[in-house]
Design an enzyme around this catalytic site. Structure first.
Site, PDB file in Angstrom:
ATOM      1  N   ASP A  18      29.124  26.841  28.898  1.00  0.00           N
ATOM      2  CA  ASP A  18      28.975  26.733  27.452  1.00  0.00           C
ATOM      3  C   ASP A  18      30.179  25.962  26.907  1.00  0.00           C
ATOM      4  O   ASP A  18      31.209  25.811  27.577  1.00  0.00           O
ATOM      5  CB  ASP A  18      28.918  28.139  26.849  1.00  0.00           C
ATOM      6  CG  ASP A  18      28.873  28.125  25.337  1.00  0.00           C
ATOM      7  OD1 ASP A  18      27.990  27.461  24.772  1.00  0.00           O
ATOM      8  OD2 ASP A  18      29.751  28.756  24.715  1.00  0.00           O
TER       9      ASP A  18
ATOM     10  N   ASP B 122      31.421  25.587  22.812  1.00  0.00           N
ATOM     11  CA  ASP B 122      32.180  26.204  21.717  1.00  0.00           C
ATOM     12  C   ASP B 122      32.542  27.649  22.044  1.00  0.00           C
ATOM     13  O   ASP B 122      31.677  28.472  22.351  1.00  0.00           O
ATOM     14  CB  ASP B 122      31.372  26.173  20.421  1.00  0.00           C
ATOM     15  CG  ASP B 122      31.141  24.767  19.911  1.00  0.00           C
ATOM     16  OD1 ASP B 122      31.682  23.819  20.513  1.00  0.00           O
ATOM     17  OD2 ASP B 122      30.412  24.611  18.912  1.00  0.00           O
TER      18      ASP B 122
ATOM     19  N   ASP C 199      30.179  32.705  26.138  1.00  0.00           N
ATOM     20  CA  ASP C 199      30.828  33.672  25.249  1.00  0.00           C
ATOM     21  C   ASP C 199      29.870  34.366  24.286  1.00  0.00           C
ATOM     22  O   ASP C 199      30.299  35.223  23.518  1.00  0.00           O
ATOM     23  CB  ASP C 199      31.900  32.960  24.416  1.00  0.00           C
ATOM     24  CG  ASP C 199      31.292  32.049  23.368  1.00  0.00           C
ATOM     25  OD1 ASP C 199      30.506  31.141  23.735  1.00  0.00           O
ATOM     26  OD2 ASP C 199      31.592  32.235  22.171  1.00  0.00           O
TER      27      ASP C 199
END
Length: 259
Positions: A9, A11, A192
């Site tokens: 991932d 961001d 996240d």
């Protein structure tokens, strides 16, 4: 020998949640390059957003999982066709729901919400396959909205900032397809947010990267295959990758001795 595939991932994971910098992750990126690992960026970002980073990281012909898994593209496959996006927006216009998507926002609004510079915010609005946005109603309305979308074949996935709508595929779906194309392989997945959970759980080694700005994932199962970082963003990403590469190197040595 299997090839190492790393799915990440962006961001809040490889990129800092606030500054969008990946600088703290440089040592781990260099270590992956030295081992000929294939690094696959997996994000809710558009292909237009991800391509500059892909090129800056010198990822070659590695595919990118774009728009939350709605598509998987190599750098040479990127074009501006938005037929799927227009179909999605047309359906949204028929629903009386308090959802404000990127298509309802100006470039300046997207820039303010994301903290991106205006040119980057314009690329974020160049959707082809999915629609991120803000939910502005209550939980019951949201459940009804998601149910109506599901009847039309649209999934809603929670990310670190936005609720993203798309037809069907997820990051995990695209990860499995890439693994089949690169078999035999060993996979690491880092993320996240809730929209990364399936991808993390499906990997040989999964890493939940700490993000104090995102949704609470305290109940995410941690075990032998899945770990959680103490450090946030790219700092945590770097530490996790370097630790897992130590295990990978030991595995490779053992395989060579018994090969």
């Amino acid at each position: 020998m299997p090839r190492l595939l790393v799915f990440s991932d962006l961001d809040g994971t490889l990129l800092d949640h606030t500054t969008y910098s990946y600088a703290p992750a440089r040592p781990a990126l260099a270590a992956l390059r030295a081992r000929d690992a294939l690094v696959i960026l997996a994000s809710s970002k558009t292909a237009a957003e991800m391509l500059p980073l892909h090129q800056e990281l010198d990822l070659g012909a590695a595919p990118m999982i774009v728009e939350n898994g709605a598509a998987c593209l190599t750098p040479t496959e990127i074009d501006g066709r938005d037929t799927v996006y227009r179909k999605l927006r047309a359906l949204l216009s028929t629903l009386d729901a308090p959802f404000k998507g990127f298509g309802d926002m100006s470039v300046d609004e997207v820039a303010t919400l994301t903290g991106l510079p205006r040119p980057a915010a314009a690329r974020a609005k160049a959707r082809q396959f999915s629609e991120p946005g803000l939910w502005q109603g209550d939980a019951d309305q949201k459940a009804q909205f998601i149910a109506e979308l599901a009847q039309a074949g649209i999934t809603a996935q929670e990310g670190g900032r936005f609720l993203t709508l798309s037809y069907g595929a997820s990051k995990a779906d695209q990860m499995q397809r890439i693994c089949r194309q690169n078999a035999p392989c060993f996979t690491i997945a880092l993320g996240d947010a809730p929209n990364d959970a399936e991808m993390i759980a499906a990997a040989d080694r999964g890493v939940l990267v700490r993000n104090d700005h995102g949704p609470d994932l305290a109940d995410f199962p941690i075990g032998a295959r899945i770990s959680r970082t103490d450090l946030p963003g790219p700092e945590g990403w770097c530490a996790a990758i370097l630790r897992l590469l130590c295990d990978w190197d030991q595995y490779q040595k053992g395989a060579a001795r018994h090969g």
